[in-house]
Design an enzyme around this catalytic site. Structure first.
Site, PDB file in Angstrom:
ATOM      1  N   SER A 157     -42.569  16.226 -14.271  1.00 41.49           N
ATOM      2  CA  SER A 157     -42.072  17.419 -14.964  1.00 41.49           C
ATOM      3  C   SER A 157     -43.265  18.022 -15.692  1.00 41.49           C
ATOM      4  O   SER A 157     -44.171  17.286 -16.111  1.00 41.49           O
ATOM      5  CB  SER A 157     -40.997  17.025 -15.969  1.00 41.49           C
ATOM      6  OG  SER A 157     -40.754  18.100 -16.863  1.00 41.49           O
ATOM      7  N   TYR A 201     -38.462  10.943 -22.612  1.00 38.67           N
ATOM      8  CA  TYR A 201     -38.575  11.616 -21.312  1.00 38.67           C
ATOM      9  C   TYR A 201     -39.998  12.118 -21.077  1.00 38.67           C
ATOM     10  O   TYR A 201     -40.610  11.821 -20.049  1.00 38.67           O
ATOM     11  CB  TYR A 201     -37.591  12.778 -21.244  1.00 38.67           C
ATOM     12  CG  TYR A 201     -37.601  13.501 -19.916  1.00 38.67           C
ATOM     13  CD1 TYR A 201     -36.917  12.994 -18.821  1.00 38.67           C
ATOM     14  CD2 TYR A 201     -38.303  14.696 -19.746  1.00 38.67           C
ATOM     15  CE1 TYR A 201     -36.924  13.658 -17.592  1.00 38.67           C
ATOM     16  CE2 TYR A 201     -38.309  15.372 -18.533  1.00 38.67           C
ATOM     17  CZ  TYR A 201     -37.618  14.845 -17.457  1.00 38.67           C
ATOM     18  OH  TYR A 201     -37.628  15.490 -16.235  1.00 38.67           O
TER      19      TYR A 201
HETATM   20  N1  LIG Z   1     -33.407  19.536 -13.357  1.00 37.92           N
HETATM   21  C1  LIG Z   1     -34.547  19.901 -13.900  1.00 37.92           C
HETATM   22  O1  LIG Z   1     -34.645  20.978 -14.522  1.00 37.92           O
HETATM   23  C2  LIG Z   1     -35.781  19.035 -13.788  1.00 37.92           C
HETATM   24  C3  LIG Z   1     -36.990  19.523 -14.306  1.00 37.92           C
HETATM   25  C4  LIG Z   1     -38.147  18.758 -14.178  1.00 37.92           C
HETATM   26  C5  LIG Z   1     -38.080  17.519 -13.542  1.00 37.92           C
HETATM   27  N2  LIG Z   1     -36.887  17.056 -13.070  1.00 37.92           N
HETATM   28  C6  LIG Z   1     -36.882  15.739 -12.417  1.00 37.92           C
HETATM   29  O2  LIG Z   1     -36.303  15.842 -11.135  1.00 37.92           O
HETATM   30  C7  LIG Z   1     -35.658  14.608 -10.787  1.00 37.92           C
HETATM   31  C8  LIG Z   1     -34.233  14.892 -10.326  1.00 37.92           C
HETATM   32  O3  LIG Z   1     -33.547  15.505 -11.397  1.00 37.92           O
HETATM   33  P1  LIG Z   1     -32.138  16.234 -11.259  1.00 37.92           P
HETATM   34  O4  LIG Z   1     -32.207  17.434 -12.117  1.00 37.92           O
HETATM   35  O5  LIG Z   1     -31.733  16.350  -9.827  1.00 37.92           O
HETATM   36  O6  LIG Z   1     -31.207  15.177 -12.009  1.00 37.92           O
HETATM   37  P2  LIG Z   1     -29.705  14.687 -11.738  1.00 37.92           P
HETATM   38  O7  LIG Z   1     -28.887  15.751 -11.097  1.00 37.92           O
HETATM   39  O8  LIG Z   1     -29.288  14.104 -13.041  1.00 37.92           O
HETATM   40  O9  LIG Z   1     -29.909  13.537 -10.652  1.00 37.92           O
HETATM   41  C9  LIG Z   1     -30.609  12.377 -10.967  1.00 37.92           C
HETATM   42  C10 LIG Z   1     -30.494  11.412  -9.826  1.00 37.92           C
HETATM   43  O10 LIG Z   1     -31.188  10.197 -10.183  1.00 37.92           O
HETATM   44  C11 LIG Z   1     -30.302   9.112  -9.940  1.00 37.92           C
HETATM   45  N3  LIG Z   1     -30.628   7.925 -10.716  1.00 37.92           N
HETATM   46  C12 LIG Z   1     -30.619   7.761 -12.053  1.00 37.92           C
HETATM   47  N4  LIG Z   1     -30.943   6.493 -12.365  1.00 37.92           N
HETATM   48  C13 LIG Z   1     -31.173   5.841 -11.194  1.00 37.92           C
HETATM   49  C14 LIG Z   1     -31.523   4.525 -10.847  1.00 37.92           C
HETATM   50  N5  LIG Z   1     -31.698   3.573 -11.769  1.00 37.92           N
HETATM   51  N6  LIG Z   1     -31.685   4.202  -9.528  1.00 37.92           N
HETATM   52  C15 LIG Z   1     -31.498   5.149  -8.581  1.00 37.92           C
HETATM   53  N7  LIG Z   1     -31.133   6.413  -8.843  1.00 37.92           N
HETATM   54  C16 LIG Z   1     -30.966   6.756 -10.137  1.00 37.92           C
HETATM   55  C17 LIG Z   1     -28.935   9.654 -10.245  1.00 37.92           C
HETATM   56  O11 LIG Z   1     -27.929   8.809  -9.705  1.00 37.92           O
HETATM   57  P3  LIG Z   1     -26.415   8.723 -10.314  1.00 37.92           P
HETATM   58  O12 LIG Z   1     -25.652   9.858  -9.711  1.00 37.92           O
HETATM   59  O13 LIG Z   1     -25.966   7.386  -9.838  1.00 37.92           O
HETATM   60  O14 LIG Z   1     -26.528   8.839 -11.810  1.00 37.92           O
HETATM   61  C18 LIG Z   1     -29.047  11.001  -9.536  1.00 37.92           C
HETATM   62  O15 LIG Z   1     -28.867  10.845  -8.151  1.00 37.92           O
HETATM   63  C19 LIG Z   1     -35.764  13.711 -12.027  1.00 37.92           C
HETATM   64  O16 LIG Z   1     -36.827  12.819 -11.880  1.00 37.92           O
HETATM   65  C20 LIG Z   1     -36.048  14.701 -13.143  1.00 37.92           C
HETATM   66  O17 LIG Z   1     -36.737  14.090 -14.225  1.00 37.92           O
HETATM   67  C21 LIG Z   1     -35.752  17.779 -13.168  1.00 37.92           C
END
Ligand SMILES: NC(=O)c1ccc[n+]([C@@H]2O[C@H](COP(=O)([O-])OP(=O)(O)OC[C@H]3O[C@@H](n4cnc5c(N)ncnc54)[C@H](OP(=O)(O)O)[C@@H]3O)[C@@H](O)[C@H]2O)c1
Length: 243
Positions: A144, A167
């Protein structure tokens, strides 16, 4: 022998990871959708197969080494190789709570690192033998811009006020891991990069986010599919992010 390229995406049962799987399958990969809950994985993989895509599910909790070892064993039997690893699974409890650094509990800090940093390390270690079998392997670590010390220390950026210690620092540590592995794995022709998807509408990003999951998936998909990818870089759609 499996001739199509194989990609593994962690945390892919929803959000940005799910969309990365969809797009990689559309790019003619066999896309392996990994998640920590067998039922959620199964349902998500079925949804993409219903679109006619080559997607298989595997249960993998990045905080549970036994499940990572089992997934690596299964990949070895099924495909004997891994071309792309997207370390996408990530968590933050602080966006919802707005916890200040001084109020953060040691438990919350450790839990965040367990997934966002130690989890990535464990997955890379277990998948390396499979990645070394690929002619042009890539590791993409979903970081991020909030992991950038250069950005966070600049009052002129919109990120300055997002002061969520667990985070942000877990992603800074992840960036350090990206650099370290990119140096070591250059000899194996494995490209290792950190990416930022931008602020994306997901359960983590919330409905307030301006970007959709297609836009969020784009930089990881680009690195997974381009010829001669860079290595040791920290990238978003606009180019390089300062470390
Ligand atoms: N959304 C944003 O604006 C944003 C910005 C910058 C970076 N990111 C990064 O992008 C990535 C994806 O984010 P997202 O926005 O798609 O988040 P999200 O919708 O909350 O999805 C997160 C995913 O990670 C899984 N997860 C969490 N803990 C886990 C574990 N111990 N083992 C395996 N899977 C696990 C969750 O599974 P469950 O469904 O089982 O909980 C879910 O599938 C993350 O690394 C986040 O930090 C996101």
């Amino acid at each position: 022998m499996h001739t199509k390229k194989v990609a593994l995406v962690t945390g892919a049962n929803k959000g940005i990871g799910f969309e990365i799987v969809r797009q990689l399958a559309k790019h003619n990969f066999t896309a392996v959708l990994a998640g920590r809950d067998a039922k959620r994985v199964d349902e998500a993989a079925k949804r993409l197969r219903a679109e006619g895509l080559d997607v298989v599910g595997v249960t993998l909790d990045v905080t549970d080494v036994a499940t990572i070892v089992a997934a690596a064993g299964w990949l070895t039997k099924q495909f004997g190789r891994l071309d792309v690893l997207v370390n996408n699974a990530g968590i933050s409890s602080e966006f919802a709570t707005g916890t200040k650094p001084s109020d953060l509990t040691m438990d919350a800090l450790r839990t965040t690192y367990d997934t966002n940093f130690f989890g990535v390390f464990a997955v890379i270690q277990q998948m390396l033998p499979l990645l070394r079998k690929s002619a042009s392997a890539r590791i993409i670590n979903q970081s991020s811009t909030l992991g950038s010390l250069g950005v966070l220390s600049d009052p002129a950026t919109p990120y300055y006020g997002t002061n969520v210690l667990a985070y942000n620092s877990s992603k800074t540590a992840l960036n350090a891991l990206t650099l370290a592995f990119s140096k070591e794995l250059a000899a194996d022709h494995i490209a290792v990069n950190s990416t930022c998807p931008g602020w994306v509408k997901t359960d983590m990003g919330s409905d307030a986010a301006p970007r959709n999951v297609e836009q969020g998936a784009a930089i990881a998909v680009k690195l997974a599919t381009m010829d001669n990818p860079p290595s040791g870089k920290y990238l978003d759609d606009a180019g390089e992010i300062q470390w």
